[in-house]
Scaffold this active site. Structure first.
Site, PDB file in Angstrom:
ATOM      1  N   ASN A   9      39.591  47.044  46.260  1.00 10.10           N
ATOM      2  CA  ASN A   9      40.746  47.157  45.359  1.00 10.10           C
ATOM      3  C   ASN A   9      40.643  48.525  44.695  1.00 10.10           C
ATOM      4  O   ASN A   9      39.859  48.703  43.763  1.00 10.10           O
ATOM      5  CB  ASN A   9      40.708  46.024  44.325  1.00 10.10           C
ATOM      6  CG  ASN A   9      41.831  46.152  43.300  1.00 10.10           C
ATOM      7  OD1 ASN A   9      42.713  47.009  43.434  1.00 10.10           O
ATOM      8  ND2 ASN A   9      41.795  45.314  42.280  1.00 10.10           N
ATOM      9  N   LYS A  11      42.706  49.919  42.854  1.00  8.88           N
ATOM     10  CA  LYS A  11      43.432  49.957  41.572  1.00  8.88           C
ATOM     11  C   LYS A  11      44.314  51.219  41.530  1.00  8.88           C
ATOM     12  O   LYS A  11      44.815  51.640  42.579  1.00  8.88           O
ATOM     13  CB  LYS A  11      42.452  49.853  40.398  1.00  8.88           C
ATOM     14  CG  LYS A  11      41.527  48.619  40.566  1.00  8.88           C
ATOM     15  CD  LYS A  11      40.737  48.265  39.353  1.00  8.88           C
ATOM     16  CE  LYS A  11      39.892  47.029  39.636  1.00  8.88           C
ATOM     17  NZ  LYS A  11      39.119  46.583  38.494  1.00  8.88           N
ATOM     18  N   HIS A  97      45.389  39.285  39.776  1.00  6.33           N
ATOM     19  CA  HIS A  97      44.262  40.047  39.234  1.00  6.33           C
ATOM     20  C   HIS A  97      44.316  39.998  37.702  1.00  6.33           C
ATOM     21  O   HIS A  97      45.403  40.037  37.119  1.00  6.33           O
ATOM     22  CB  HIS A  97      44.308  41.496  39.730  1.00  6.33           C
ATOM     23  CG  HIS A  97      43.018  42.205  39.465  1.00  6.33           C
ATOM     24  ND1 HIS A  97      42.712  42.698  38.222  1.00  6.33           N
ATOM     25  CD2 HIS A  97      41.953  42.457  40.255  1.00  6.33           C
ATOM     26  CE1 HIS A  97      41.492  43.235  38.265  1.00  6.33           C
ATOM     27  NE2 HIS A  97      41.007  43.099  39.496  1.00  6.33           N
ATOM     28  N   GLU A  99      43.841  42.176  35.562  1.00  5.64           N
ATOM     29  CA  GLU A  99      44.545  43.317  34.953  1.00  5.64           C
ATOM     30  C   GLU A  99      46.056  43.085  34.986  1.00  5.64           C
ATOM     31  O   GLU A  99      46.771  43.483  34.056  1.00  5.64           O
ATOM     32  CB  GLU A  99      44.142  44.617  35.671  1.00  5.64           C
ATOM     33  CG  GLU A  99      42.694  44.988  35.318  1.00  5.64           C
ATOM     34  CD  GLU A  99      41.942  45.738  36.397  1.00  5.64           C
ATOM     35  OE1 GLU A  99      42.568  46.263  37.336  1.00  5.64           O
ATOM     36  OE2 GLU A  99      40.691  45.788  36.307  1.00  5.64           O
ATOM     37  N   GLU A 169      36.617  36.508  39.661  1.00  8.70           N
ATOM     38  CA  GLU A 169      36.270  37.747  38.962  1.00  8.70           C
ATOM     39  C   GLU A 169      36.126  37.471  37.471  1.00  8.70           C
ATOM     40  O   GLU A 169      37.139  37.453  36.739  1.00  8.70           O
ATOM     41  CB  GLU A 169      37.361  38.802  39.174  1.00  8.70           C
ATOM     42  CG  GLU A 169      37.554  39.185  40.637  1.00  8.70           C
ATOM     43  CD  GLU A 169      38.163  40.571  40.782  1.00  8.70           C
ATOM     44  OE1 GLU A 169      37.627  41.356  41.567  1.00  8.70           O
ATOM     45  OE2 GLU A 169      39.155  40.883  40.095  1.00  8.70           O
ATOM     46  N   GLY A 175      34.236  46.215  35.898  1.00 10.42           N
ATOM     47  CA  GLY A 175      34.147  47.602  35.450  1.00 10.42           C
ATOM     48  C   GLY A 175      33.187  47.806  34.289  1.00 10.42           C
ATOM     49  O   GLY A 175      33.198  48.854  33.651  1.00 10.42           O
ATOM     50  N   SER A 215      31.700  44.402  39.093  1.00  9.26           N
ATOM     51  CA  SER A 215      30.523  45.285  39.148  1.00  9.26           C
ATOM     52  C   SER A 215      29.623  44.995  40.349  1.00  9.26           C
ATOM     53  O   SER A 215      28.392  45.069  40.253  1.00  9.26           O
ATOM     54  CB  SER A 215      29.740  45.211  37.834  1.00  9.26           C
ATOM     55  OG  SER A 215      30.561  45.645  36.763  1.00  9.26           O
TER      56      SER A 215
HETATM   57  P1  13P Z   1      34.694  46.555  39.573  1.00  8.77           P
HETATM   58  O1  13P Z   1      34.026  46.366  40.922  1.00  8.77           O
HETATM   59  O2  13P Z   1      35.029  47.981  39.264  1.00  8.77           O
HETATM   60  O3  13P Z   1      33.955  45.845  38.490  1.00  8.77           O
HETATM   61  O4  13P Z   1      36.124  45.824  39.696  1.00  8.77           O
HETATM   62  C1  13P Z   1      36.186  44.537  40.181  1.00  8.77           C
HETATM   63  C2  13P Z   1      37.609  44.213  40.412  1.00  8.77           C
HETATM   64  O5  13P Z   1      38.379  44.054  39.478  1.00  8.77           O
HETATM   65  C3  13P Z   1      38.087  44.128  41.793  1.00  8.77           C
HETATM   66  O6  13P Z   1      39.354  43.595  41.863  1.00  8.77           O
END
Ligand code: 13P
Length: 255
Positions: A9, A11, A97, A99, A169, A175, A215
């Site tokens: 992803n 983003k 997601h 976010e 997640e 992150g 992460s």
């Molecule tokens: P990170 O791997 O940067 O923690 O993000 C995970 C994520 O949100 C994947 O969709």
């Protein structure tokens, strides 16, 4: 046997040139996959045509998108529909997601409609669930995640569920560099599978890949993917670097 999947992803990162180079570098690493080990790359919408073209004729690596709209077409300025994504050659779509839920106020009901749109257009859904830190601290994460599944995917038939992948997640791990332990991940993945089995059947639940996200890096992927109910990962930050992403793919192939 259910598939193992490592999904990138990206983003809202990378220019077209940077995205092109990243895919080239991943392919140059020759990840050598098979029907049981798949890779998905989900760039921003503007990259999709380029990414699909780069993955054309590459087996077991598919383009994904990070979102789709809940309607097929019409006056929805700025949105991209599932039929458009299908037409562009996309195989997977990430839905729900955290976010999107947090920053764009996507509700469970909207996510149910997006899921229906994606499946109606023969896209595979990567449905995200996961709890914020206060829910984890209160130790009510199992109920929280079961509620998310119930609200947005339990209206699907067992036949439709075959085209759904779940990504767990935990929001506190995204992150932040703070990964769920393999015990926390396994406990939640087993809970998700049990919840699916309760609604559908054990056989249906056993076929659903459940990915871990938050992460995930080459240094912790092998331990996470060794858990019996962890079937791969949804990768953010580490998917933006070819060597790290290849390391995570290698960890998937070991298990
Ligand atoms: P990170 O791997 O940067 O923690 O993000 C995970 C994520 O949100 C994947 O969709």
């Amino acid at each position: 046997m259910r598939k193992k999947i490592v999904a990138a992803n990206w983003k809202m990162n990378l220019t077209l040139e940077e995205g092109k180079k990243l895919v080239e570098d991943i392919l140059a690493g020759n990840p050598a996959l098979d029907t049981h080990n798949e890779v998905v790359i989900a760039p921003p919408f503007i990259h999709i045509t380029q990414t699909v073209a780069q993955l054309n004729n590459i087996s077991h690596i598919h383009a994904g998108s990070q979102n789709c709209y809940s309607e097929a077409s019409g006056a929805y300025t700025g949105e991209v529909s599932a039929p458009m994504l299908k037409d562009a050659g996309v195989r997977y779509v990430i839905i729900g997601h955290s976010e999107r839920r947090e920053y764009f106020k996507e509700t469970d009901a909207l996510l149910a409609k997006k899921t229906d749109q994606a499946l109606a257009n023969s896209l595979q859904v990567i449905f995200c669930c996961g709890e914020p830190l206060n829910i984890r601290d209160a130790d009510t994460q199992n109920q929280h995640v079961a509620d998310q599944l119930q609200a947005s995917i339990f209206h699907l038939s067992a036949e439709q569920l075959k085209n759904v992948v779940i990504a767990y997640e935990p929001i506190w791990a995204i992150g932040t560099g703070r990964t769920a332990t393999s015990v926390q991940a396994q406990d939640m993945h087993a809970h998700i599978r049990q919840t699916l089995a309760g609604k559908y059947s054990q056989a249906a639940a056993d076929n659903v890949p459940i990915l871990y996200g938050g992460s995930c890096k080459p240094s912790n992927a092998a331990e996470l993917f060794a858990c019996p109910d962890v079937d791969g990962g949804l990768i953010g930050g580490a998917s933006l670097k070819a060597d790290e992403f290849l390391g995570i793919i290698a960890a998937m192939k070991q298990h």
